[in-house]
Design an enzyme around this catalytic site. Structure first.
Site, PDB file in Angstrom:
ATOM      1  N   CYS A 139      39.409  39.498  53.525  1.00  0.00           N
ATOM      2  CA  CYS A 139      38.774  39.047  52.279  1.00  0.00           C
ATOM      3  C   CYS A 139      39.829  38.928  51.192  1.00  0.00           C
ATOM      4  O   CYS A 139      40.689  39.789  51.047  1.00  0.00           O
ATOM      5  CB  CYS A 139      37.644  39.992  51.856  1.00  0.00           C
ATOM      6  SG  CYS A 139      38.173  41.646  51.440  1.00  0.00           S
ATOM      7  N   HIS A 153      44.898  39.548  38.442  1.00  0.00           N
ATOM      8  CA  HIS A 153      43.457  39.719  38.215  1.00  0.00           C
ATOM      9  C   HIS A 153      42.845  38.453  37.620  1.00  0.00           C
ATOM     10  O   HIS A 153      41.796  37.977  38.069  1.00  0.00           O
ATOM     11  CB  HIS A 153      43.225  40.919  37.289  1.00  0.00           C
ATOM     12  CG  HIS A 153      41.778  41.186  36.992  1.00  0.00           C
ATOM     13  ND1 HIS A 153      41.107  40.593  35.927  1.00  0.00           N
ATOM     14  CD2 HIS A 153      40.862  41.955  37.633  1.00  0.00           C
ATOM     15  CE1 HIS A 153      39.860  41.008  35.917  1.00  0.00           C
ATOM     16  NE2 HIS A 153      39.680  41.835  36.938  1.00  0.00           N
TER      17      HIS A 153
END
Length: 877
Positions: free
Chosen positions: A835, A441
């Protein structure tokens, strides 16, 4: 033998391509000067066919005619008592190799010629050069002895070399010379200091023998012989070196130094090359332009001016030039039509663009700093700042710094980051974490915001301190992160200085403009969820927004508590009030993004993150939320314990495969209804202004057709209903009395079930976007945040070929191909993209194009990288 010796000088160069392959790299570089009719020091090459088979006494009769040609060009005589010519021997492998051979200079210095040489350069220097010549040859002898296993003889050679080293660059007198002559008796021939031709013949034969027995030589190494020139023969002499232009900013100005009346300028401070006399500067500048135009690149050139005559010593490639200088050079060549579009684009590796998209460290400012090497590059670049271990601590420090006018450079330092930490990453200059890797992340968000990210698995947290190796740091300490795309990351303990990127002068906009000529069949979009990133991405050539993560919009400090209130609402009425407030906030975001990307597709991914990520995660967040709730109607008497119980009720064992994405829309359809209402209110506002928009609505984490069909078209069952998104759009349009705007609804393919069921899903999806981070996790059963804990073991034993969160795994590729094939069978005109940061990796782009996708979407600062990679693919095709 005579057919294997090849002469070169300004007026004569080696042309035959088969011979050029046999003279080695160093001689070819000198021959390049001759080919360009430049004043190269004359010499000759003994090609690789015979270079390793020359015996003593065999070569001299063949090279004497070539020595005579060198004499004529230099105006000096070899083995002469006055103005003697000296020669150097060059060992010239065909490729650059890691091991190097010694410098072999000043052959021709004998007892007969030394005095005449002294009159040219001074007695002290001439004696030193004789010592230097002997040292070079003794090193050759030592290499031979070591290969032959003669350690005792090698030790004797080394003791003589030690004696020479103790004298070189010091005052060498006649006694020292006599001692040297005595020491080398029995090692060098008796005639070595008596006859220059026999000296040269012996030296070449020993070099040849070394090449014969050296395993490093693949019989492709040549021997070169050329004249020596000296920049210390008086005030009209000098030595120096320069780059053909500035290697930092690309300015078309010579960049280097010269040293007046100096031969060896090691450790000597020189003068700026631009300050050399006008006549010689003009010559050097013309040479630079000629050489640069020939090689189509920046080159480094060494030269010597001996008694007003300019000679070029050598030229080579420049490995330490900046990417900016490389692009500026190529643009200059391109504008003058010396290179075409294809050459220009292929000359730059896509990953190199990272250097000009991010700050770099001024390495001189790190002198004396403790340096920690290693780690995993999450997002490349350089960052300086004080470290803080929580989002709250960083935000508080930023607030104080802004109020008091202090340094606002901070680095977020945590084990791992989550959605609630995005606001700190946005403010910070970089992120230092210990868990995860390239796809963690922290790394993904850092790349999105153009921040630096370094994962340091060995970093340990204890209270308000961290330990890395033997260094302990406290919250608030300064560190400098240097995270290159290639090479090992570094942490400097202290505050250095940075060189900021300058896009306007970097040439990147022109590069993108040229690259897009070749990208008509395949596009690059951006992952962006704020106006700033959209504006920058558009400047970088993005052809739309491929992923707008709407959940990031809610982490703004003015919105997060409203969103938390909505999550914890115990009935639809309360939830509707919060959603109304959020709608107006989100509408403003959508309006700005759509307006910036006018005419281009903007893919809005509806809420994806698990709801628990938005809830308070520490005492301060809980305290702030409690204070907020007490200002809202119906919550004045709520306690912290009650909030904690509500939060606990939403916790999950495996939230990434739990209540997230479209699953939230099934449970709480009013959330997606709010988002779509906000989107189309902004769409129809822009329509009134005459702004053309192309919105796309993306539903995340779909696993089957029924999920998508229910969310898109709605469903009624047993008195309960879910309003479809198409109905929401129609209601907005009718309420605003607007004309229809073309839009698409599609889904992310991020589960194997969705990939395999793509044929059915395509009945209701007008586009697919492959979310390969989650698709990799769910296909391989690997956590992107934990994989790096054991990845080194897997790579060590070649269990996996590469990091699957960077290079698409073959099985993930197969799922993508399957989904493409099945999706197109149902809907031939379906648009598909990928993506995520994997979409900026050239090898993945090649796969995407081959698989039939239409675009990739990546972070703002990866858009130029992907754009160049796409162009290179089509040029290759």
């Amino acid at each position: 033998m005579k057919n294997n010796i090849h002469f070169f000088c300004k007026e004569e160069f080696i042309r035959n391509s088969s011979i050029l392959e046999k003279i080695g790299l160093r001689i070819r570089e000198a021959n390049n000067f001759a080919e360009l009719n430049l004043p190269v020091i004359p010499g000759f090459a003994i090609d690789s066919d015979v270079a390793s088979s020359i015996e003593n006494g065999q070569i001299i009769k063949y090279i004497k005619p070539f020595i005579s040609k060198v004499e004529n060009k230099m105006g000096k005589k070899y083995n002469a008592e006055t103005k003697p010519l000296t020669l150097k021997i060059v060992i010239s492998p065909n490729l650059i190799i890691t091991s190097s051979y010694p410098a072999l200079h000043n052959f021709g210095l004998t007892k007969k010629t030394l005095q005449g040489f002294s009159k040219m350069v001074g007695n002290e220097f001439s004696n030193n050069e004789l010592f230097f010549m002997v040292k070079g040859l003794l090193i050759i002898e030592d290499k031979i002895l070591k290969i032959e296993g003669k350690e005792k003889e090698s030790a004797k050679i080394n003791s003589i070399v030690d004696f020479i080293n103790g004298k070189i660059n010091k005052s060498v007198n006649e006694k020292d010379l006599e001692k040297l002559y005595e020491l080398v008796k029995g090692i060098l021939p008796d005639s070595f200091f008596e006859d220059a031709y026999e000296q040269l013949d012996y030296a070449i034969s020993r070099v040849s023998y070394l090449l014969k027995i050296d395993e490093m030589n693949d019989n492709d190494t040549a021997i070169g012989v050329s004249a020596m020139v000296y920049g210390n023969t008086g005030n009209t002499s000098c030595s120096g070196s320069f780059y053909t232009r500035n290697i930092i900013n690309g300015d078309k100005v010579l960049f280097g130094e010269y040293f007046q009346n100096t031969f060896d300028f090691t450790g000597v401070k020189g003068k700026d090359i631009t300050k050399i006399d006008k006549s010689n500067f003009a010559k050097l500048d013309k040479i630079a332009r000629t050489v640069e135009d020939h090689f189509k690149d920046i080159r480094h050139i060494r030269f010597t001016i001996e008694n007003s005559k300019l000679w070029l010593v050598d030229q080579r490639d420049v490995l330490n030039k900046s990417v900016k200088s490389e692009i500026i050079t190529l643009l200059d060549l391109h504008e003058r039509k010396l290179v075409d579009d294809k050459y220009f684009l292929n000359a730059i590796k896509p990953e190199q663009l990272n250097e000009i998209l991010h700050p770099i460290i001024d390495i001189t400012s790190t002198k004396g700093f403790k340096k920690l090497v290693g780690g995993i590059t999450g997002a490349p670049g350089a960052a300086i700042g004080r470290i803080f271990f929580t989002t709250e601590a960083l935000l508080d420090a930023n607030k104080v710094a802004m109020q008091q006018g202090l340094d606002t450079n901070f680095i977020l330092c945590m084990k791992a980051t989550f959605a609630e930490d995005v606001k700190a990453i946005e403010i910070a200059t970089g992120v230092l974490s210990s868990e995860g890797g390239y796809a963690a992340h922290a790394s993904v968000v850092a790349r999105q915001y153009g921040k630096v990210s370094l994962v340091k698995p060995e970093m340990k947290f204890k209270g308000n301190k961290i330990t890395i190796d033997d260094v302990t740091l406290t919250e608030g300490d300064y560190v400098t992160l240097n995270v290159p795309h290639y090479g090992s990351p570094e942490i400097y303990i202290g505050k250095s200085t940075l060189i900021e990127p300058d896009f306007a002068s970097s040439g990147i906009e022109k590069l993108i403009q040229i690259a897009k000529k070749y990208n008509k069949e395949f596009h690059v979009r951006v992952n962006a969820d704020n106006p700033r990133d959209c504006s920058l991405a558009k400047k970088f050539g993005a052809e739309g927004v491929g992923l707008c993560r709407t959940e990031h919009m809610f982490f703004n400090e003015k919105r997060i508590n409203v969103f938390r209130e909505m999550i914890l609402s115990d009935n639809k009425e309360k939830r509707a009030k919060s959603l109304l407030r959020l709608k107006n906030m989100q509408k403003d975001d959508f309006y700005k993004i759509l307006k910036i990307m006018e005419g281009k597709e903007v893919t809005i991914r509806l809420l994806d993150a698990p709801l628990h990520e938005f809830l308070p995660h520490n005492a301060k967040e809980m305290d702030d939320f409690l204070k907020y709730l007490k200002t809202q109607k119906g919550y004045q008497k709520i306690t912290q314990k009650e909030i904690a119980l509500l939060c606990d009720g939403l916790s999950e064992f495996n939230p990434m495969l739990g209540h997230r994405g479209c699953r939230i829309a099934i449970s709480y359809p009013e959330i997606y209804e709010m988002q779509v209402t906000a989107l189309f209110e902004s769409v129809y506002s822009l329509q009134k202004e005459g702004v053309k928009v192309n919105p796309e609505i993306m539903i995340p984490i779909i696993m089957n057709t029924e999920e998508l069909k229910t969310i898109v078209y709605g469903k009624k069952i047993e008195g309960t209903a879910i309003k479809g998104l198409t109905e929401v759009e129609l209601q907005v349009r009718e309420s605003l009395k607007a004309k229809p705007v073309e839009y698409k609804i599609g889904t992310m393919i991020e589960l194997p079930a969705a990939a395999l069921g793509a044929g059915d899903i395509a009945r209701y999806a007008e586009f697919f976007s492959f979310g390969t981070n989650d698709l990799t996790q769910t296909t391989l059963g690997l956590s992107r945040d934990d994989f790096n804990n054991f990845m080194p073991d897997y790579t060590q034993f070649d269990i996996i070929p590469a990091n699957p969160f960077e290079i698409l795994d073959p099985n993930v590729q197969e799922l993508v191909r399957t989904a493409v094939r099945r999706g197109k069978m149902t809907r031939p005109d379906i648009v598909m993209g990928l993506c995520g940061e994997q979409g900026a990796v050239p090898v993945n782009i090649e796969f995407c194009i081959g698989a039939g996708l239409n675009y990739v979407s990546c972070s703002t600062y990866s858009v130029p990288i992907a754009t160049l990679a796409v162009a290179q693919y089509f040029i290759k095709e």
